[in-house]
Design an enzyme around this catalytic site. Structure first.
Site, short mmCIF file in Angstrom:
data_model
loop_
_atom_site.label_atom_id
_atom_site.label_comp_id
_atom_site.label_asym_id
_atom_site.label_seq_id
_atom_site.Cartn_x
_atom_site.Cartn_y
_atom_site.Cartn_z
N LYS A 29 -2.31 -1.41 -3.76
CA LYS A 29 -3.16 -0.23 -3.66
C LYS A 29 -2.31 1.03 -3.73
O LYS A 29 -1.29 1.07 -3.05
CB LYS A 29 -3.89 -0.29 -2.32
CG LYS A 29 -4.73 0.91 -2.02
CD LYS A 29 -5.35 0.74 -0.65
CE LYS A 29 -6.12 2.00 -0.34
NZ LYS A 29 -6.54 2.04 1.02
N LYS A 53 0.85 -1.18 0.00
CA LYS A 53 0.00 0.00 0.00
C LYS A 53 0.89 1.23 0.00
O LYS A 53 1.71 1.42 0.90
CB LYS A 53 -0.89 -0.01 1.23
CG LYS A 53 -1.73 1.25 1.37
CD LYS A 53 -2.77 1.10 2.45
CE LYS A 53 -3.55 2.38 2.62
NZ LYS A 53 -4.57 2.26 3.68
C1 PBG Z 1 -6.97 3.57 5.56
C2 PBG Z 1 -7.61 3.30 4.24
C3 PBG Z 1 -7.49 4.16 3.15
C4 PBG Z 1 -8.25 3.60 2.12
C5 PBG Z 1 -8.82 2.41 2.60
N1 PBG Z 1 -8.39 2.23 3.91
C6 PBG Z 1 -6.81 5.46 2.96
C7 PBG Z 1 -5.63 5.87 3.71
O1 PBG Z 1 -4.67 5.10 3.84
O2 PBG Z 1 -5.64 7.00 4.20
C8 PBG Z 1 -8.37 4.24 0.79
C9 PBG Z 1 -9.53 3.89 -0.04
C10 PBG Z 1 -9.76 4.79 -1.21
O3 PBG Z 1 -9.05 5.79 -1.46
O4 PBG Z 1 -10.72 4.49 -1.92
N2 PBG Z 1 -6.86 2.59 6.46
#
Ligand code: PBG
Length: 320
Positions: A239, A185
Protein backbone atom coordinates in the site's frame (compact mmCIF):
# COMPACT_ATOMS: atom_id res chain seq x y z
CA UNK A 1 -4.89 -9.87 -33.92
CA UNK A 2 -8.55 -10.66 -33.82
CA UNK A 3 -10.45 -10.17 -30.57
CA UNK A 4 -10.90 -13.90 -30.00
CA UNK A 5 -7.16 -14.60 -30.18
CA UNK A 6 -6.34 -11.78 -27.78
CA UNK A 7 -8.70 -13.41 -25.30
CA UNK A 8 -7.09 -16.82 -25.87
CA UNK A 9 -3.54 -15.65 -25.16
CA UNK A 10 -4.18 -13.07 -22.46
CA UNK A 11 -1.91 -13.78 -19.48
CA UNK A 12 -3.71 -11.90 -16.72
CA UNK A 13 -7.39 -11.86 -15.97
CA UNK A 14 -9.54 -9.54 -13.97
CA UNK A 15 -12.95 -10.35 -12.56
CA UNK A 16 -15.20 -9.42 -9.65
CA UNK A 17 -13.45 -12.24 -7.73
CA UNK A 18 -10.36 -10.01 -7.50
CA UNK A 19 -12.09 -7.06 -5.89
CA UNK A 20 -12.48 -5.98 -2.28
CA UNK A 21 -14.83 -3.02 -1.95
CA UNK A 22 -13.56 -0.45 0.57
CA UNK A 23 -16.45 1.27 2.40
CA UNK A 24 -16.70 4.00 5.01
CA UNK A 25 -19.32 3.72 7.75
CA UNK A 26 -20.18 6.68 9.98
CA UNK A 27 -21.78 7.08 13.41
CA UNK A 28 -22.87 10.64 12.70
CA UNK A 29 -24.00 10.75 9.07
CA UNK A 30 -27.71 10.40 8.30
CA UNK A 31 -28.09 8.02 5.38
CA UNK A 32 -25.33 9.00 2.90
CA UNK A 33 -22.85 11.86 2.56
CA UNK A 34 -20.43 12.48 -0.30
CA UNK A 35 -16.70 12.78 0.40
CA UNK A 36 -15.58 15.90 -1.47
CA UNK A 37 -12.00 14.80 -2.13
CA UNK A 38 -13.05 11.29 -3.14
CA UNK A 39 -15.64 11.59 -5.94
CA UNK A 40 -18.11 8.72 -6.02
CA UNK A 41 -17.38 7.60 -2.44
CA UNK A 42 -19.80 8.20 0.41
CA UNK A 43 -19.80 7.93 4.18
CA UNK A 44 -22.86 5.91 5.07
CA UNK A 45 -24.83 4.90 8.13
CA UNK A 46 -25.14 1.23 9.08
CA UNK A 47 -28.43 0.73 7.19
CA UNK A 48 -26.86 1.95 3.96
CA UNK A 49 -23.71 -0.05 4.64
CA UNK A 50 -25.89 -3.14 4.71
CA UNK A 51 -27.50 -2.07 1.41
CA UNK A 52 -24.06 -1.66 -0.16
CA UNK A 53 -22.96 -5.01 1.26
CA UNK A 54 -25.94 -6.67 -0.43
CA UNK A 55 -25.02 -4.91 -3.66
CA UNK A 56 -21.43 -6.16 -3.32
CA UNK A 57 -22.71 -9.69 -2.89
CA UNK A 58 -25.05 -9.39 -5.89
CA UNK A 59 -22.17 -8.11 -8.02
CA UNK A 60 -20.08 -11.17 -7.15
CA UNK A 61 -17.57 -9.22 -5.04
CA UNK A 62 -16.17 -11.70 -2.47
CA UNK A 63 -15.42 -9.32 0.38
CA UNK A 64 -15.73 -5.77 1.68
CA UNK A 65 -13.36 -3.79 3.89
CA UNK A 66 -15.04 -1.42 6.35
CA UNK A 67 -13.47 1.78 7.72
CA UNK A 68 -14.91 3.97 10.49
CA UNK A 69 -15.81 7.67 10.55
CA UNK A 70 -16.05 8.32 14.28
CA UNK A 71 -17.70 11.20 16.10
CA UNK A 72 -14.84 13.39 17.41
CA UNK A 73 -16.47 13.41 20.87
CA UNK A 74 -15.59 9.72 21.21
CA UNK A 75 -11.88 10.21 20.48
CA UNK A 76 -9.12 10.38 23.08
CA UNK A 77 -5.35 10.06 23.36
CA UNK A 78 -5.27 6.26 23.46
CA UNK A 79 -8.18 5.44 21.14
CA UNK A 80 -10.37 3.85 23.86
CA UNK A 81 -13.32 3.66 21.48
CA UNK A 82 -11.46 0.96 19.52
CA UNK A 83 -12.10 -1.29 22.53
CA UNK A 84 -15.85 -0.64 22.71
CA UNK A 85 -17.59 -3.92 21.90
CA UNK A 86 -20.75 -1.90 21.22
CA UNK A 87 -18.94 0.62 19.01
CA UNK A 88 -19.62 1.56 15.40
CA UNK A 89 -17.47 -1.09 13.74
CA UNK A 90 -18.57 -4.09 15.87
CA UNK A 91 -22.19 -3.06 15.24
CA UNK A 92 -21.53 -2.64 11.52
CA UNK A 93 -19.91 -6.10 11.33
CA UNK A 94 -22.89 -7.71 13.10
CA UNK A 95 -25.37 -5.95 10.80
CA UNK A 96 -23.55 -6.98 7.61
CA UNK A 97 -22.92 -10.56 8.74
CA UNK A 98 -26.55 -11.11 9.67
CA UNK A 99 -27.82 -9.64 6.38
CA UNK A 100 -25.25 -11.21 4.01
CA UNK A 101 -23.45 -14.01 5.87
CA UNK A 102 -21.58 -15.27 2.79
CA UNK A 103 -19.90 -11.93 2.11
CA UNK A 104 -16.38 -11.72 3.56
CA UNK A 105 -15.91 -8.90 6.06
CA UNK A 106 -12.48 -7.36 6.51
CA UNK A 107 -11.80 -4.70 9.13
CA UNK A 108 -8.77 -2.55 9.88
CA UNK A 109 -6.95 -2.88 13.16
CA UNK A 110 -5.46 0.54 13.91
CA UNK A 111 -6.08 3.33 16.34
CA UNK A 112 -6.10 6.37 14.03
CA UNK A 113 -9.87 6.64 13.55
CA UNK A 114 -10.27 6.64 17.34
CA UNK A 115 -7.43 8.84 18.59
CA UNK A 116 -7.64 12.62 18.93
CA UNK A 117 -4.14 12.93 17.40
CA UNK A 118 -4.84 10.75 14.34
CA UNK A 119 -1.92 8.36 14.85
CA UNK A 120 -2.21 4.59 14.49
CA UNK A 121 -0.63 3.90 17.87
CA UNK A 122 -0.40 5.29 21.39
CA UNK A 123 1.35 8.66 21.50
CA UNK A 124 3.38 9.64 24.55
CA UNK A 125 4.84 13.13 24.21
CA UNK A 126 5.68 13.17 20.54
CA UNK A 127 6.60 9.50 20.28
CA UNK A 128 4.52 6.49 19.24
CA UNK A 129 5.19 3.76 21.81
CA UNK A 130 5.38 0.50 19.89
CA UNK A 131 4.75 -2.14 22.56
CA UNK A 132 1.88 -0.38 24.34
CA UNK A 133 0.30 0.12 20.92
CA UNK A 134 0.67 -3.57 20.07
CA UNK A 135 -1.22 -4.59 23.24
CA UNK A 136 -4.04 -2.17 22.42
CA UNK A 137 -4.21 -3.37 18.81
CA UNK A 138 -4.38 -7.04 19.82
CA UNK A 139 -7.20 -6.28 22.28
CA UNK A 140 -9.02 -4.36 19.53
CA UNK A 141 -8.65 -7.29 17.13
CA UNK A 142 -10.47 -9.56 19.60
CA UNK A 143 -13.42 -7.16 19.77
CA UNK A 144 -13.64 -7.24 15.96
CA UNK A 145 -13.36 -11.03 15.80
CA UNK A 146 -15.98 -11.41 18.54
CA UNK A 147 -18.32 -9.25 16.44
CA UNK A 148 -17.88 -11.64 13.50
CA UNK A 149 -15.10 -10.21 11.32
CA UNK A 150 -13.69 -12.84 8.94
CA UNK A 151 -10.37 -11.11 8.37
CA UNK A 152 -8.62 -8.55 10.56
CA UNK A 153 -6.21 -6.25 8.79
CA UNK A 154 -3.63 -4.51 10.97
CA UNK A 155 -2.85 -1.28 9.15
CA UNK A 156 -0.77 0.34 11.87
CA UNK A 157 2.76 -0.87 10.97
CA UNK A 158 3.86 -1.38 14.60
CA UNK A 159 6.52 -4.07 15.01
CA UNK A 160 5.33 -7.43 16.31
CA UNK A 161 1.62 -6.77 16.04
CA UNK A 162 0.81 -9.65 13.71
CA UNK A 163 2.26 -12.20 16.15
CA UNK A 164 0.48 -10.60 19.10
CA UNK A 165 -2.85 -10.53 17.26
CA UNK A 166 -2.48 -14.17 16.16
CA UNK A 167 -1.78 -15.29 19.75
CA UNK A 168 -4.74 -13.37 21.16
CA UNK A 169 -7.07 -14.61 18.42
CA UNK A 170 -6.08 -18.22 19.08
CA UNK A 171 -6.42 -17.81 22.85
CA UNK A 172 -9.94 -16.50 22.34
CA UNK A 173 -10.99 -19.39 20.10
CA UNK A 174 -10.80 -17.38 16.87
CA UNK A 175 -8.61 -19.90 15.02
CA UNK A 176 -10.49 -19.32 11.81
CA UNK A 177 -10.17 -15.56 11.75
CA UNK A 178 -7.53 -14.63 9.18
CA UNK A 179 -4.97 -11.85 9.26
CA UNK A 180 -4.35 -9.70 6.21
CA UNK A 181 -1.40 -7.57 7.21
CA UNK A 182 -0.64 -4.19 5.78
CA UNK A 183 2.90 -5.54 5.52
CA UNK A 184 4.57 -3.00 3.25
CA UNK A 185 2.79 0.24 3.95
CA UNK A 186 4.53 3.40 2.86
CA UNK A 187 4.41 6.86 4.47
CA UNK A 188 2.50 8.22 1.53
CA UNK A 189 0.96 11.42 0.26
CA UNK A 190 -1.77 9.35 -1.35
CA UNK A 191 -3.78 8.84 1.86
CA UNK A 192 -5.09 12.43 1.97
CA UNK A 193 -8.69 11.88 0.78
CA UNK A 194 -9.08 8.90 3.15
CA UNK A 195 -8.03 11.05 6.09
CA UNK A 196 -10.63 13.62 4.97
CA UNK A 197 -13.20 10.86 4.66
CA UNK A 198 -12.72 9.47 8.16
CA UNK A 199 -12.12 12.92 9.65
CA UNK A 200 -8.51 12.59 10.77
CA UNK A 201 -6.77 15.08 8.43
CA UNK A 202 -7.22 18.13 10.63
CA UNK A 203 -6.33 16.28 13.82
CA UNK A 204 -3.18 14.51 12.60
CA UNK A 205 -0.16 15.90 14.38
CA UNK A 206 3.13 15.50 12.55
CA UNK A 207 3.34 12.56 10.15
CA UNK A 208 3.62 8.77 10.21
CA UNK A 209 7.19 8.41 9.00
CA UNK A 210 8.46 6.78 12.20
CA UNK A 211 6.31 3.70 11.60
CA UNK A 212 5.34 3.71 7.91
CA UNK A 213 7.95 3.00 5.24
CA UNK A 214 10.22 5.31 3.30
CA UNK A 215 9.13 5.45 -0.37
CA UNK A 216 12.78 5.02 -1.37
CA UNK A 217 13.02 1.52 0.10
CA UNK A 218 12.40 -1.83 -1.55
CA UNK A 219 14.59 -4.39 0.32
CA UNK A 220 13.00 -3.17 3.53
CA UNK A 221 9.59 -4.15 2.15
CA UNK A 222 10.86 -7.70 1.65
CA UNK A 223 12.05 -7.79 5.29
CA UNK A 224 8.77 -6.33 6.59
CA UNK A 225 6.67 -8.81 4.64
CA UNK A 226 8.90 -11.70 5.75
CA UNK A 227 8.43 -10.79 9.41
CA UNK A 228 4.65 -10.61 9.07
CA UNK A 229 4.51 -14.01 7.36
CA UNK A 230 6.67 -15.54 10.12
CA UNK A 231 4.41 -14.00 12.74
CA UNK A 232 1.35 -15.63 11.17
CA UNK A 233 -0.11 -13.36 8.49
CA UNK A 234 -2.37 -15.35 6.15
CA UNK A 235 -2.15 -12.73 3.43
CA UNK A 236 -0.12 -9.60 2.92
CA UNK A 237 -0.76 -6.22 1.41
CA UNK A 238 1.27 -3.56 -0.33
CA UNK A 239 0.00 0.00 0.00
CA UNK A 240 -0.38 2.33 -1.90
CA UNK A 241 -0.84 0.33 -5.08
CA UNK A 242 0.01 1.78 -8.46
CA UNK A 243 3.18 3.67 -7.42
CA UNK A 244 4.46 0.44 -5.80
CA UNK A 245 3.86 -2.23 -8.47
CA UNK A 246 7.57 -3.10 -8.28
CA UNK A 247 7.14 -3.95 -4.60
CA UNK A 248 4.10 -6.12 -5.32
CA UNK A 249 6.09 -7.97 -7.98
CA UNK A 250 9.02 -8.57 -5.60
CA UNK A 251 6.80 -9.67 -2.72
CA UNK A 252 4.86 -12.15 -4.83
CA UNK A 253 7.98 -13.58 -6.48
CA UNK A 254 9.84 -13.86 -3.17
CA UNK A 255 7.15 -15.40 -0.94
CA UNK A 256 4.39 -16.74 -3.20
CA UNK A 257 1.81 -15.89 -0.55
CA UNK A 258 -1.62 -14.37 -1.19
CA UNK A 259 -0.73 -10.78 -2.02
CA UNK A 260 -3.07 -7.80 -2.16
CA UNK A 261 -2.73 -4.19 -3.20
CA UNK A 262 -4.65 -1.29 -1.75
CA UNK A 263 -5.51 1.17 -4.49
CA UNK A 264 -5.72 4.01 -2.00
CA UNK A 265 -7.87 7.09 -1.85
CA UNK A 266 -5.40 9.46 -3.52
CA UNK A 267 -4.99 7.08 -6.47
CA UNK A 268 -8.75 6.94 -6.94
CA UNK A 269 -9.10 10.71 -6.51
CA UNK A 270 -6.50 11.37 -9.22
CA UNK A 271 -8.22 9.12 -11.71
CA UNK A 272 -11.62 10.63 -10.91
CA UNK A 273 -10.31 14.18 -11.21
CA UNK A 274 -8.95 13.45 -14.68
CA UNK A 275 -12.11 11.60 -15.68
CA UNK A 276 -14.38 14.41 -14.50
CA UNK A 277 -12.36 16.89 -16.55
CA UNK A 278 -12.66 14.74 -19.62
CA UNK A 279 -8.88 14.17 -19.60
CA UNK A 280 -9.11 10.39 -19.18
CA UNK A 281 -11.64 7.73 -20.09
CA UNK A 282 -12.86 6.68 -16.63
CA UNK A 283 -13.84 3.10 -17.41
CA UNK A 284 -10.79 2.35 -19.48
CA UNK A 285 -8.29 3.85 -17.07
CA UNK A 286 -9.83 2.21 -13.99
CA UNK A 287 -9.94 -1.26 -15.56
CA UNK A 288 -6.40 -0.83 -16.89
CA UNK A 289 -5.15 0.16 -13.43
CA UNK A 290 -6.83 -2.88 -11.87
CA UNK A 291 -5.44 -5.19 -14.54
CA UNK A 292 -1.94 -3.86 -13.87
CA UNK A 293 -2.21 -5.11 -10.28
CA UNK A 294 -3.04 -8.58 -11.56
CA UNK A 295 -0.11 -8.47 -13.99
CA UNK A 296 2.22 -7.47 -11.14
CA UNK A 297 1.15 -10.57 -9.20
CA UNK A 298 -1.73 -9.52 -6.98
CA UNK A 299 -4.38 -11.99 -5.93
CA UNK A 300 -6.77 -9.16 -5.29
CA UNK A 301 -7.19 -5.41 -4.94
CA UNK A 302 -8.81 -3.29 -2.26
CA UNK A 303 -10.44 -0.45 -4.14
CA UNK A 304 -13.16 2.18 -3.91
CA UNK A 305 -13.84 1.38 -7.58
CA UNK A 306 -14.98 -2.19 -6.84
CA UNK A 307 -18.71 -1.74 -7.56
CA UNK A 308 -18.31 0.12 -10.84
CA UNK A 309 -15.49 -2.18 -11.95
CA UNK A 310 -17.60 -5.26 -11.17
CA UNK A 311 -20.44 -3.81 -13.21
CA UNK A 312 -18.20 -3.05 -16.20
CA UNK A 313 -16.53 -6.46 -15.97
CA UNK A 314 -19.87 -8.19 -16.09
CA UNK A 315 -20.30 -6.50 -19.47
CA UNK A 316 -16.89 -7.93 -20.53
CA UNK A 317 -15.66 -4.69 -22.02
CA UNK A 318 -12.00 -5.66 -21.80
CA UNK A 319 -12.67 -8.40 -24.33
CA UNK A 320 -12.70 -5.94 -27.21
C1 PBG B 1 -4.64 4.00 8.75
C2 PBG B 1 -5.15 3.71 7.37
C3 PBG B 1 -4.91 4.55 6.29
C4 PBG B 1 -5.57 3.99 5.20
C5 PBG B 1 -6.21 2.82 5.64
N1 PBG B 1 -5.91 2.65 6.99
C6 PBG B 1 -4.19 5.84 6.15
C7 PBG B 1 -3.09 6.25 7.01
O1 PBG B 1 -2.16 5.47 7.24
O2 PBG B 1 -3.14 7.38 7.48
C8 PBG B 1 -5.55 4.61 3.85
C9 PBG B 1 -6.63 4.26 2.92
C10 PBG B 1 -6.73 5.15 1.72
O3 PBG B 1 -5.99 6.13 1.53
O4 PBG B 1 -7.62 4.85 0.93
N2 PBG B 1 -4.64 3.02 9.67
Amino acid sequence: MKGFSRRLVRESHLSADDLIWTMIVSDSVKSREAVTSLPGVERVDIDNLVKDAKRAYDLGIPAIAIFPHINPKLKDGVGSEALNADGLIPNAIRAVKSAVPELGVIVDVALDPFTDHGHDGVLVGDEIINDISVDALADGAIILADAGADIVAPSDMMDGRVGAIRRELDQHGHHNVMIMSYAAKYASGYYGPYRDAIGTSAALRGDKRTYQMDPGNSDEAIREVGLDIEEGADMVMVKPGLPYLDIIYRVKSTYAVPTFAFQVSGECAMIMAAAQNGWADEERVILESLMSFKRAGCDGILTYFAPKAAEWLSESILDA
